[in-house]
Scaffold this active site. Sequence first.
Site, PDB file in Angstrom:
ATOM      1  N   LYS A   6       0.933  -1.017  -0.016  1.00  0.00           N
ATOM      2  CA  LYS A   6       0.047   0.057  -0.144  1.00  0.00           C
ATOM      3  C   LYS A   6       1.092   1.160  -0.126  1.00  0.00           C
ATOM      4  O   LYS A   6       1.807   1.327   0.897  1.00  0.00           O
ATOM      5  CB  LYS A   6      -0.826   0.069   1.061  1.00  0.00           C
ATOM      6  CG  LYS A   6      -1.718   1.121   1.339  1.00  0.00           C
ATOM      7  CD  LYS A   6      -3.128   0.938   0.682  1.00  0.00           C
ATOM      8  CE  LYS A   6      -4.246   2.180   0.301  1.00  0.00           C
ATOM      9  NZ  LYS A   6      -3.761   2.658  -0.856  1.00  0.00           N
ATOM     10  N   GLN A  33       7.194   3.828   3.805  1.00  0.00           N
ATOM     11  CA  GLN A  33       5.720   3.704   4.022  1.00  0.00           C
ATOM     12  C   GLN A  33       5.627   2.253   4.691  1.00  0.00           C
ATOM     13  O   GLN A  33       4.578   2.037   5.447  1.00  0.00           O
ATOM     14  CB  GLN A  33       5.307   3.354   2.611  1.00  0.00           C
ATOM     15  CG  GLN A  33       3.846   3.292   2.230  1.00  0.00           C
ATOM     16  CD  GLN A  33       3.219   4.709   2.198  1.00  0.00           C
ATOM     17  OE1 GLN A  33       3.691   5.429   1.419  1.00  0.00           O
ATOM     18  NE2 GLN A  33       2.318   4.935   3.003  1.00  0.00           N
ATOM     19  N   LYS A  50       5.354   3.408   8.427  1.00  0.00           N
ATOM     20  CA  LYS A  50       4.265   4.460   8.614  1.00  0.00           C
ATOM     21  C   LYS A  50       3.159   3.639   8.515  1.00  0.00           C
ATOM     22  O   LYS A  50       2.163   3.547   9.381  1.00  0.00           O
ATOM     23  CB  LYS A  50       4.284   5.398   7.262  1.00  0.00           C
ATOM     24  CG  LYS A  50       3.169   6.105   7.221  1.00  0.00           C
ATOM     25  CD  LYS A  50       3.038   7.155   6.094  1.00  0.00           C
ATOM     26  CE  LYS A  50       4.111   7.711   5.503  1.00  0.00           C
ATOM     27  NZ  LYS A  50       4.012   8.544   4.305  1.00  0.00           N
ATOM     28  N   LYS A 107       5.120   1.669  -3.030  1.00  0.00           N
ATOM     29  CA  LYS A 107       5.450   3.200  -3.601  1.00  0.00           C
ATOM     30  C   LYS A 107       5.627   2.765  -5.129  1.00  0.00           C
ATOM     31  O   LYS A 107       6.173   1.915  -5.629  1.00  0.00           O
ATOM     32  CB  LYS A 107       6.232   3.703  -3.049  1.00  0.00           C
ATOM     33  CG  LYS A 107       5.781   5.502  -3.147  1.00  0.00           C
ATOM     34  CD  LYS A 107       5.031   5.951  -1.985  1.00  0.00           C
ATOM     35  CE  LYS A 107       4.785   7.457  -2.420  1.00  0.00           C
ATOM     36  NZ  LYS A 107       3.989   7.941  -1.415  1.00  0.00           N
ATOM     37  N   GLY A 153      -2.679   8.177  -4.377  1.00  0.00           N
ATOM     38  CA  GLY A 153      -2.097   9.527  -4.933  1.00  0.00           C
ATOM     39  C   GLY A 153      -0.961   9.794  -4.187  1.00  0.00           C
ATOM     40  O   GLY A 153      -0.601   9.454  -3.089  1.00  0.00           O
ATOM     41  N   ASP A 154      -0.143  10.798  -4.766  1.00  0.00           N
ATOM     42  CA  ASP A 154       1.048  11.430  -4.095  1.00  0.00           C
ATOM     43  C   ASP A 154       1.163  12.625  -4.936  1.00  0.00           C
ATOM     44  O   ASP A 154       0.139  12.968  -5.683  1.00  0.00           O
ATOM     45  CB  ASP A 154       2.237  10.416  -4.155  1.00  0.00           C
ATOM     46  CG  ASP A 154       3.232  10.876  -3.160  1.00  0.00           C
ATOM     47  OD1 ASP A 154       3.398  10.845  -2.137  1.00  0.00           O
ATOM     48  OD2 ASP A 154       4.211  11.470  -3.788  1.00  0.00           O
ATOM     49  N   THR A 199      -4.535  13.634   5.094  1.00  0.00           N
ATOM     50  CA  THR A 199      -3.205  13.664   5.513  1.00  0.00           C
ATOM     51  C   THR A 199      -2.628  14.678   6.164  1.00  0.00           C
ATOM     52  O   THR A 199      -1.972  14.942   7.216  1.00  0.00           O
ATOM     53  CB  THR A 199      -2.016  13.629   4.123  1.00  0.00           C
ATOM     54  OG1 THR A 199      -2.447  12.363   3.501  1.00  0.00           O
ATOM     55  CG2 THR A 199      -0.811  13.587   4.633  1.00  0.00           C
ATOM     56  N   ASN A 259      -2.162  19.006  -1.978  1.00  0.00           N
ATOM     57  CA  ASN A 259      -3.135  18.306  -1.030  1.00  0.00           C
ATOM     58  C   ASN A 259      -2.876  18.422   0.404  1.00  0.00           C
ATOM     59  O   ASN A 259      -3.750  18.728   1.230  1.00  0.00           O
ATOM     60  CB  ASN A 259      -3.340  16.810  -1.558  1.00  0.00           C
ATOM     61  CG  ASN A 259      -4.392  15.964  -0.583  1.00  0.00           C
ATOM     62  OD1 ASN A 259      -3.746  15.364   0.213  1.00  0.00           O
ATOM     63  ND2 ASN A 259      -5.674  16.430  -0.826  1.00  0.00           N
ATOM     64  N   SER A 311      -7.014   5.989   3.834  1.00  0.00           N
ATOM     65  CA  SER A 311      -6.965   4.854   2.900  1.00  0.00           C
ATOM     66  C   SER A 311      -7.444   3.492   3.206  1.00  0.00           C
ATOM     67  O   SER A 311      -8.107   2.716   2.527  1.00  0.00           O
ATOM     68  CB  SER A 311      -5.667   4.607   2.161  1.00  0.00           C
ATOM     69  OG  SER A 311      -5.673   5.730   0.973  1.00  0.00           O
TER      70      SER A 311
END
Length: 457
Positions: free
Chosen positions: A102, A123, A126, A138, A177-178, A222, A253, A389
């Site tokens: 993820k 990630q 996290k 990622k 997204g990123d 976020t 964002n 998410s």
Amino acid sequence: MTATPDSATPPAAHRVIEPLYAEILRRNQGEKEFHQAVREVLETLGPVLAQRPEFVDARIIERICEPERQLIFRVPWSDDSGDIHVNRGFRVEFSSSLGPYKGGLRFHPSVNLGIVKFLGFEQIFKNALTGMPIGGGKGGSDFDPKGRSDAEIMRFCQSFMTELHRHLGEYTDVPAGDIGVGGREIGYLFGQYKRITNRYESGVLTGKGLGWGGALVRTEATGYGCVMFTAEMLRSQGDSLDGRRIAVSGSGNVAIYAIEKAQQLGATVVTCSDSDGYVVDEKGIDLALLKEIKEAGRGRVSEYAERRPEARFVPGTGVWSVPCDVALPCATQNELHEADALALVRNGVKAVAEGANMPTTPEAVRVFQEAGVAFAPGKAANAGGVATSALEMQQNASRDSWTFAHTEERLAEIMRHIHDSCYTTAERYGSPGNYVVGANIAGFELVADAMLAQGLI
Ligand code: NDP
């Protein structure tokens, strides 16, 4: 460069970490952001390796630092004039110990394997910290969406997904997204996935539109989560955000919703930025205007100063010389340097929380820690996005949708949980108040325990 374990690290752990880091440098040459992310984690793991020698015996670190799978692929597409372009696509599936891979997709010309690996590595920890069943991954592309028409963005996304789809699945790998990938791009990516697979598999992507499987609060999560984490740090010191002056970098964002939540909690946000420069607005950022420029118009922050007489645009530099009580770097990696940290400390900053991934250089982190500034690393402070998410995946799996208030309360609970687990882990391992140590060790232990239980994977 060596990975110098911090002062809480016993000498035996030094002997493990240093050669390990040297080997990682040798095997991943030129990937400087990945080296930086690995070094920052390894430097803090000494105490846990000393207490849990089984992690060393099972070579957990060597295994965690090697992605389970790395995909690199060609993305050909044609622009509106019919000219053909070739970009490179990436997906690094780093760890599935806790759940399906993820992590987001980034479209930016700076994207390369080292950047994707740094983001994927972060990630893993996290996602573990969220307490949700998600592994780490990622991806992205060196495609530059700036100045491209909707039709060009769509053709690029369709070509990207034409290759990527075979590696995805709601139980396998779930992108989001990123930078450069928002609701529009997720829509085009999802449409192409559905078309190729003939499956309405909602849980294969997160950040979807609200009318077709998306979750309330995902857009805000976020930025909101980062401010909630900051509020928890201040609360643990008997303080709050109310009446505080905040500097935010970025205007995407994460930045926009960090500004929104900070304002809701009574703070005044005086800056935002993009890669052209920053605006300072002593009266407090007018968020409706900023959203109109950035979200609706996809414009530049300089326009904000043109349209608001109270504001000033400063080209070509970052926001950190502006005095503030709290700094929230929300743009990109390595955007807050040692000199910026020194300026912030001189100006009396009390707390810094990373909305972006690794925006603070290691030298700047050291300045904050030595000055006693509460510092929250991104893997803890910006985990609200991926946590929400995971809530979106939960809603997709149960074909349900939750209210904004319920989802926001879940997000707040998760951010409190992450804060408390970082705080207590740092104390338990002899570094009270050090959220970097707390986040790294708490995330690492969860992943390492799962790996031990699952055999030699
Ligand atoms: P967006 O694309 O929405 O916004 C990115 C912002 O950062 C823009 O203002 C952009 O300005 C600025 N920026 C990007 N690259 C640079 C650069 N090289 N130099 C200066 N400014 C730059 O991205 P997000 O807000 O989604 O992401 C921001 C950060 O937060 C990233 O580090 C991302 O990995 C991290 N993050 C995002 C999550 C999410 O849910 N979206 C979750 C967790 C972390 P410009 O328009 O000029 O490029």
